[in-house]
Design a protein around this motif. Structure first.
Motif, PDB file in Angstrom:
ATOM      1  N   THR A  60       0.830  -1.212   0.000  1.00  0.00           N
ATOM      2  CA  THR A  60       0.000   0.000   0.000  1.00  0.00           C
ATOM      3  C   THR A  60       0.860   1.255   0.000  1.00  0.00           C
ATOM      4  O   THR A  60       0.566   2.230  -0.710  1.00  0.00           O
ATOM      5  N   ALA A  63       2.232   1.772  -3.519  1.00  0.00           N
ATOM      6  CA  ALA A  63       1.200   2.267  -4.438  1.00  0.00           C
ATOM      7  C   ALA A  63       0.898   3.733  -4.180  1.00  0.00           C
ATOM      8  O   ALA A  63       0.764   4.532  -5.121  1.00  0.00           O
ATOM      9  N   LEU A  64       0.797   4.111  -2.909  1.00  0.00           N
ATOM     10  CA  LEU A  64       0.500   5.499  -2.546  1.00  0.00           C
ATOM     11  C   LEU A  64       1.626   6.435  -2.973  1.00  0.00           C
ATOM     12  O   LEU A  64       1.383   7.530  -3.499  1.00  0.00           O
ATOM     13  N   ARG A  67       1.605   6.941  -6.966  1.00  0.00           N
ATOM     14  CA  ARG A  67       0.403   7.403  -7.689  1.00  0.00           C
ATOM     15  C   ARG A  67       0.541   8.809  -8.269  1.00  0.00           C
ATOM     16  O   ARG A  67       0.143   9.039  -9.415  1.00  0.00           O
ATOM     17  N   GLY A 114       3.812  -3.112  -5.795  1.00  0.00           N
ATOM     18  CA  GLY A 114       2.959  -1.955  -5.515  1.00  0.00           C
ATOM     19  C   GLY A 114       3.082  -0.878  -6.582  1.00  0.00           C
ATOM     20  O   GLY A 114       2.100  -0.197  -6.906  1.00  0.00           O
ATOM     21  N   SER A 118      -0.035   0.413  -8.760  1.00  0.00           N
ATOM     22  CA  SER A 118      -0.357   1.836  -8.821  1.00  0.00           C
ATOM     23  C   SER A 118      -0.557   2.285 -10.259  1.00  0.00           C
ATOM     24  O   SER A 118      -1.527   2.981 -10.582  1.00  0.00           O
ATOM     25  N   SER A 350      -5.227   8.063  -4.307  1.00  0.00           N
ATOM     26  CA  SER A 350      -4.293   8.267  -3.198  1.00  0.00           C
ATOM     27  C   SER A 350      -5.042   8.504  -1.889  1.00  0.00           C
ATOM     28  O   SER A 350      -4.585   8.094  -0.814  1.00  0.00           O
ATOM     29  N   ASP A 353      -5.892   5.036  -0.674  1.00  0.00           N
ATOM     30  CA  ASP A 353      -4.705   4.387  -0.128  1.00  0.00           C
ATOM     31  C   ASP A 353      -4.354   4.960   1.242  1.00  0.00           C
ATOM     32  O   ASP A 353      -4.071   4.224   2.190  1.00  0.00           O
ATOM     33  N   TYR A 356      -6.963   3.937   3.954  1.00  0.00           N
ATOM     34  CA  TYR A 356      -6.784   2.547   4.383  1.00  0.00           C
ATOM     35  C   TYR A 356      -5.552   2.402   5.278  1.00  0.00           C
ATOM     36  O   TYR A 356      -5.583   1.751   6.322  1.00  0.00           O
ATOM     37  N   GLY A 357      -4.435   3.000   4.819  1.00  0.00           N
ATOM     38  CA  GLY A 357      -3.182   2.857   5.567  1.00  0.00           C
ATOM     39  C   GLY A 357      -3.235   3.495   6.931  1.00  0.00           C
ATOM     40  O   GLY A 357      -2.899   2.877   7.944  1.00  0.00           O
TER      41      GLY A 357
END
Length: 413
Positions: A60, A63-64, A67, A114, A118, A350, A353, A356-357
């Motif tokens: 995560t 990916a964040l 992005r 990730g 993304s 974002s 992400d 969630y994180g």
């Protein structure tokens, strides 16, 4: 103004839309199998429970982090390039799991994976906004979301079924196979170059000059309001993703998987319908009941004491989340200039992400000090904050439907 992708007709189910639906679904199945089984795989190769959790967290974070850059590249270099690159990285990472036997290499691979996720997820969402007509944007995003939800329902079941039959390492050859299908499909996403489609492509010297003159935007300002609304919803959603199974177990309920099955069914039911209704009657008439259902479902969780009770909550939560997510995504796209759709979509994703994180960490602290009742009442409060932000910033601008009262922007898409 640079308008690289202008939708001129109102047909929704074009060949371009079907192709991106296929790519999204098969990559989604691969991703969901991995999300379900990777903690088990991490322990299989000698990692601790903490390391198993870190395999999800580092994915995560990666990916964040990437992005915003992905969004810029989407707007400046094109969708197809980013999609193929992202899916290729996703495929390579999926295949590499079969050869990994050391935990630190698995963590490194998850970080690389990730990056691919993304690029894939941001580009597919942006491509959907390109190939569906503006007057049916929310409906199109709803159908695309339904395909991703179907992957959410199929992936975990398939992964858990196969893991006992072919082995945990061999399972990742299956996920690589699904990724390979997605990579093959990505090569056929060619609407940017095809001049005989319903989507006009501005290429040539003038468009190249305009692209060079575009200001690089890692975060799209016009996307901040709906993204902020989505952040507080995702923050609440983090309490479900990370802690619901533990909470249910503390209540003496072991078969909590039925919650997620019912939840996925409600998502599948809701997403296409609410998108169509939002296009016709306005997004605000969907956001209010959707967030209300989320608040009610989360506020009911501290009092849940049976599987049936959890199933009812899962259904309410699925209806609410299935209504709110695609509509907010469509609002984001509509608010962005067409030449910054990639950055706008990246900004919106974002916020998910990040929610969630941060939610996984924040609600963990709350549960440790105040218990799970406080977690889910607090999560209901987080959705309430999102609704208040929406009412204050976006309500009036999204009351009318685009089909009944098309805007100038909607008519050009």
């Amino acid at each position: 103004m640079n308008e690289p992708f202008v939708q001129t007709k109102t047909k929704l189910w074009t060949i371009h839309f079907v192709k991106i639906m296929f790519v999204g679904f098969v990559i989604g199945v691969s991703h969901q199998i991995q999300m379900t089984t990777l903690p088990l795989y991490a322990q299989h190769i000698g990692g601790s429970a903490t390391m198993a959790g870190l395999t999800l967290g580092i994915f995560t974070i990666s990916a964040l982090a990437f992005r915003p850059l992905v969004g810029v590249i989407l707007d400046r270099k094109g969708r197809r390039l980013v999609l193929i690159t992202g899916v290729a990285v996703f495929f390579a990472a999926s295949l590499s799991y079969y050869f990994i036997s050391v935990i630190w290499l698995l963590l490194l691979l998850r970080f690389i994976h990730g990056v691919g996720f993304s690029a894939h997820s941001t580009s597919t969402g942006t491509i959907v906004s390109d190939v569906v007509p503006g007057s049916r944007l929310m409906e199109g995003i709803g159908y695309f979301g339904a395909a991703i939800t179907m992957a959410l329902a199929v992936g975990p079941l398939l992964g858990l079924y196969l893991i006992d039959r072919i082995g945990i390492s061999e399972l990742y050859l299956v996920t690589a196979g699904f990724s390979a299908l997605g990579l093959g499909g990505a090569f056929f996403i060619n609407y940017e170059k095809n001049g005989n489609t319903d989507i006009k492509s501005n290429s040539g010297p003038l468009n190249n000059v305009l692209k060079r003159e575009q200001k690089v935007r890692f975060f799209e300002k016009s996307a901040l309001k709906p993204s902020l609304v989505m952040f507080f919803i995702a923050l609440a959603q983090g309490s479900i993703i990370s802690f619901l199974p533990i909470y249910a177990y503390s209540k003496g309920i072991s078969n909590i998987g039925i919650y997620f099955t019912v939840n996925a069914a409600a998502l599948m039911l809701t997403r296409p319908i609410t998108g169509r209704l939002a296009d016709r009657f306005g997004a605000s008439r969907i956001i209010l009941p959707g967030t209300t259902l989320l608040i009610i479902g989360l506020a009911m969780l501290p009092f849940a004491s049976s599987v049936t009770f959890f199933m009812v909550i899962g259904f309410l939560h699925g209806l609410g989340y299935g209504a709110v997510l695609p509509v907010l995504n469509a609002i984001t796209i509509k608010m962005c200039p067409v030449e910054h759709r990639g950055s706008g979509n990246a900004t919106f994703l974002s916020s998910i992400d990040g929610g969630y994180g941060i939610g996984s960490i924040f609600w963990g602290v709350v549960s440790q000090h105040a218990g799970f009742a406080a977690v889910y009442l607090g999560a209901a409060g987080s959705v309430t904050i999102s609704l208040l932000i929406y009412l204050a910033t976006l309500w009036k601008a999204n009351i009318k439907g685009t089909r009944e009262v098309p805007s100038q922007q909607g008519e050009t898409w």
